[in-house]
Motif scaffolding. Structure first.
Motif, mmCIF file in Angstrom:
data_model
loop_
_atom_site.group_PDB
_atom_site.id
_atom_site.type_symbol
_atom_site.label_atom_id
_atom_site.label_comp_id
_atom_site.label_asym_id
_atom_site.label_seq_id
_atom_site.Cartn_x
_atom_site.Cartn_y
_atom_site.Cartn_z
ATOM 1 N N ALA A 122 13.878 -6.517 4.518
ATOM 2 C CA ALA A 122 14.019 -5.415 5.475
ATOM 3 C C ALA A 122 14.680 -4.200 4.851
ATOM 4 C CB ALA A 122 14.820 -5.874 6.690
ATOM 5 N N THR A 123 15.197 -4.346 3.633
ATOM 6 C CA THR A 123 15.935 -3.240 3.010
ATOM 7 C C THR A 123 15.159 -2.544 1.900
ATOM 8 O OG1 THR A 123 17.016 -4.754 1.441
ATOM 9 C CG2 THR A 123 18.149 -4.329 3.535
ATOM 10 N N ILE A 124 13.995 -3.077 1.544
ATOM 11 C CA ILE A 124 13.133 -2.426 0.556
ATOM 12 C C ILE A 124 11.934 -1.865 1.296
ATOM 13 C CG2 ILE A 124 11.704 -2.734 -1.489
ATOM 14 C CD1 ILE A 124 13.527 -5.030 -2.303
ATOM 15 N N ARG A 125 11.788 -0.539 1.255
ATOM 16 C CA ARG A 125 10.713 0.117 1.988
ATOM 17 C C ARG A 125 10.004 1.113 1.072
ATOM 18 N NH1 ARG A 125 16.216 1.299 4.528
ATOM 19 N NH2 ARG A 125 16.488 -0.450 5.956
ATOM 20 N N PRO A 126 8.756 1.473 1.372
ATOM 21 C CA PRO A 126 8.072 2.493 0.577
ATOM 22 C C PRO A 126 8.870 3.800 0.585
ATOM 23 C CG PRO A 126 6.514 1.340 1.978
ATOM 24 C CD PRO A 126 7.876 0.892 2.404
ATOM 25 N N ASP A 127 8.998 4.409 -0.593
ATOM 26 C CA ASP A 127 9.727 5.659 -0.723
ATOM 27 C C ASP A 127 8.859 6.694 -1.411
ATOM 28 O OD1 ASP A 127 9.664 4.749 -3.326
ATOM 29 O OD2 ASP A 127 11.827 4.388 -3.478
ATOM 30 N N SER A 128 9.458 7.814 -1.774
ATOM 31 C CA SER A 128 8.701 8.891 -2.416
ATOM 32 C C SER A 128 7.994 8.422 -3.681
ATOM 33 C CB SER A 128 9.650 10.055 -2.734
ATOM 34 O OG SER A 128 8.971 11.092 -3.407
ATOM 35 N N ALA A 129 8.682 7.606 -4.484
ATOM 36 C CA ALA A 129 8.072 7.099 -5.722
ATOM 37 C C ALA A 129 6.856 6.231 -5.420
ATOM 38 C CB ALA A 129 9.099 6.311 -6.527
ATOM 39 N N ALA A 130 6.937 5.437 -4.344
ATOM 40 C CA ALA A 130 5.804 4.590 -3.964
ATOM 41 C C ALA A 130 4.610 5.442 -3.550
ATOM 42 C CB ALA A 130 6.208 3.655 -2.831
ATOM 43 N N GLY A 131 4.859 6.507 -2.799
ATOM 44 C CA GLY A 131 3.772 7.397 -2.407
ATOM 45 C C GLY A 131 3.108 8.052 -3.599
ATOM 46 N N TYR A 132 3.909 8.447 -4.579
ATOM 47 C CA TYR A 132 3.367 9.064 -5.788
ATOM 48 C C TYR A 132 2.519 8.061 -6.566
ATOM 49 C CZ TYR A 132 3.291 12.283 -9.770
ATOM 50 O OH TYR A 132 2.886 13.148 -10.762
ATOM 51 N N ARG A 133 3.030 6.816 -6.692
ATOM 52 C CA ARG A 133 2.262 5.784 -7.409
ATOM 53 C C ARG A 133 0.935 5.506 -6.717
ATOM 54 N NH1 ARG A 133 7.453 3.258 -7.788
ATOM 55 N NH2 ARG A 133 6.914 1.881 -6.042
ATOM 56 N N ALA A 134 0.934 5.495 -5.382
ATOM 57 C CA ALA A 134 -0.313 5.265 -4.647
ATOM 58 C C ALA A 134 -1.326 6.355 -4.972
ATOM 59 C CB ALA A 134 -0.032 5.211 -3.154
ATOM 60 N N CYS A 135 -0.867 7.601 -5.077
ATOM 61 C CA CYS A 135 -1.766 8.706 -5.442
ATOM 62 C C CYS A 135 -2.347 8.509 -6.833
ATOM 63 C CB CYS A 135 -1.022 10.029 -5.374
ATOM 64 S SG CYS A 135 -0.577 10.568 -3.711
ATOM 65 N N GLU A 136 -1.526 8.038 -7.764
ATOM 66 C CA GLU A 136 -2.003 7.808 -9.123
ATOM 67 C C GLU A 136 -3.081 6.736 -9.171
ATOM 68 O OE1 GLU A 136 1.638 8.835 -12.106
ATOM 69 O OE2 GLU A 136 1.875 6.997 -10.920
ATOM 70 N N GLN A 137 -3.076 5.835 -8.188
ATOM 71 C CA GLN A 137 -4.063 4.756 -8.145
ATOM 72 C C GLN A 137 -5.304 5.120 -7.324
ATOM 73 O OE1 GLN A 137 -3.660 1.910 -9.950
ATOM 74 N NE2 GLN A 137 -1.807 2.941 -10.710
ATOM 75 N N ALA A 138 -5.304 6.298 -6.707
ATOM 76 C CA ALA A 138 -6.386 6.658 -5.788
ATOM 77 C C ALA A 138 -7.719 6.759 -6.529
ATOM 78 C CB ALA A 138 -6.067 7.975 -5.100
ATOM 79 N N LYS A 139 -8.753 6.205 -5.919
ATOM 80 C CA LYS A 139 -10.069 6.177 -6.557
ATOM 81 C C LYS A 139 -11.161 6.116 -5.508
ATOM 82 C CE LYS A 139 -10.124 1.134 -6.873
ATOM 83 N NZ LYS A 139 -10.291 -0.049 -7.747
ATOM 84 N N THR A 140 -12.367 6.424 -5.953
ATOM 85 C CA THR A 140 -13.545 6.173 -5.134
ATOM 86 C C THR A 140 -14.004 4.751 -5.430
ATOM 87 O OG1 THR A 140 -14.970 7.067 -6.864
ATOM 88 C CG2 THR A 140 -14.200 8.606 -5.179
ATOM 89 N N GLY A 141 -15.102 4.350 -4.800
ATOM 90 C CA GLY A 141 -15.589 2.993 -5.043
ATOM 91 C C GLY A 141 -14.916 2.001 -4.131
ATOM 92 N N PRO A 142 -15.279 0.714 -4.265
ATOM 93 C CA PRO A 142 -14.747 -0.317 -3.360
ATOM 94 C C PRO A 142 -13.236 -0.424 -3.471
ATOM 95 C CG PRO A 142 -15.878 -1.328 -5.227
ATOM 96 C CD PRO A 142 -16.175 0.145 -5.289
ATOM 97 N N ILE A 143 -12.578 -0.610 -2.328
ATOM 98 C CA ILE A 143 -11.124 -0.703 -2.311
ATOM 99 C C ILE A 143 -10.685 -2.123 -1.984
ATOM 100 C CG2 ILE A 143 -10.855 1.714 -1.680
ATOM 101 C CD1 ILE A 143 -10.253 0.855 1.158
ATOM 102 N N GLU A 144 -9.530 -2.492 -2.520
ATOM 103 C CA GLU A 144 -8.961 -3.801 -2.245
ATOM 104 C C GLU A 144 -8.531 -3.867 -0.783
ATOM 105 O OE1 GLU A 144 -5.466 -6.748 -4.050
ATOM 106 O OE2 GLU A 144 -5.737 -4.712 -4.837
ATOM 107 N N GLN A 145 -8.681 -5.041 -0.183
ATOM 108 C CA GLN A 145 -8.328 -5.211 1.222
ATOM 109 C C GLN A 145 -7.497 -6.481 1.411
ATOM 110 O OE1 GLN A 145 -11.610 -4.334 4.002
ATOM 111 N NE2 GLN A 145 -12.777 -3.473 2.299
#
Length: 318
Positions: free
Chosen positions: A115-138
């Motif tokens: 409950a004390t580890i949550r997505p932060d600014s760094a997590a949002g930035y990392r998600a952007c670095e992974q952004a892609k077209t094509g099939p996505i993991e679900q």
């Protein structure tokens, strides 16, 4: 087509996943600035920049959308997305600067993992670095990592939720896609069989009295390559909620913050004037397709999920 939201031209999706903490975030990046809308139906939303999407407000473009875990804490991940876009000169031209427009919403996944580890600014930035077209993991990925469903009797009776995505192609090359984090208080129903896919478990010897119901919310983005006005795309977001009602029972409770964003990436410079009836039919068709596509994405989310932190998934009970 991949049967996910990246089938809509101009959409990229990235995730940041923390399986140990049971949380994460997902970003939907619009390579072409989109006209955005939103509709909030649940009684306990955690959202960012939703007022901006009202047709009465001035700005009519969206550069990305955040779907995150971590409850209100997780909305901090949007700061990382804004930083990523700013570094690339992407945003609304406000004269002195281009301001990235990044609406977002969060699910309450704090009971699973940490409950004390949550997505932060760094997590949002990392998600952007992974952004892609094509099939996505679900499934157990990104903002859906810590999602659970079927909590009417409390978290001890829950099953695993997750992230799902689907798409539909309409006449004339129009594509409608959806991505969703399924963290519902209610059960998930297969619309074809009307059977529960994942929901409240019946565990012998356990109390059946209601227990802590706080820990829910289903949030989604629907997108299309059609050209829509701000008012029209808000109507599509509104109609897309029907997809939740089709497969989540109950939906839109006071313990859910159910929210749907809608994005239209069509070429606004080539928009043609339509008479009122034709325009209304066009928007209604897109809204109905968005509802159907979102419903499929919700079912896919729980079927793609896997066991995590002792919460069983539908796939493990087959």
């Amino acid at each position: 087509m991949y049967d996910d939201i990246t089938d809509v031209p101009g959409i990229r999706v990235g995730h940041d996943t923390n399986l140990e903490a049971g949380t994460g975030c997902s970003v939907i990046i619009c390579d072409t600035a989109a006209v955005g809308g939103v509709d909030v139906r649940g009684g306990a939303p955690a959202t960012r920049e939703t007022d901006l999407l009202n047709p009465l407000c001035m700005v009519d473009e969206v550069n990305a959308v955040l779907l995150t875990g971590g409850s209100a804490f997780g909305l901090d991940a949007a700061s990382g997305i804004v930083r990523y876009l700013d570094e690339r000169g992407i945003g609304y031209d406000a004269g002195a600067a281009r301001v990235p427009i990044v609406p977002g919403a969060a699910i309450f996944d704090l009971p699973l993992g940490s409950a004390t580890i949550r997505p932060d600014s760094a997590a949002g930035y990392r998600a952007c670095e992974q952004a892609k077209t094509g099939p996505i993991e679900q499934g157990n990925v990104g903002g859906g990592t810590g999602a659970t469903v079927g909590k009417m009797l409390g978290p001890d009776f829950a099953m695993k939720g997750g992230l799902g995505s689907a798409s539909m192609e309409l006449a004339g090359g129009i594509v409608v896609g959806a991505i969703v984090l399924v963290n519902a208080l209610g059960d998930i129903i297969d619309p074809q069989t009307q059977q529960v896919v994942a929901g409240t478990r019946n565990i012998a010897g356990k109390s059946t009295g209601p227990s802590n119901l706080f820990g829910n919310t289903t949030i989604a983005v629907v997108a299309t390559n059609a050209t829509l006005s701000k008012a029209q795309v808000n109507k599509v977001a509104q109609m897309a909620h029907d997809g939740m009602a089709h497969v989540i029972r109950p939906a839109h409770t006071m313990f859910d913050g159910d929210t749907v964003f809608a994005l239209a990436l069509g070429d606004r410079t080539s928009a043609t004037q339509q008479d009122t009836a034709t325009a209304a039919l066009h928007v209604s068709t897109l809204g109905a397709a968005a509802a159907t596509t979102l419903a499929r994405a919700i079912v896919k989310a729980v079927r793609q999920a896997s066991d995590l932190h002792n919460v069983p998934a539908a796939s493990s009970l087959l």
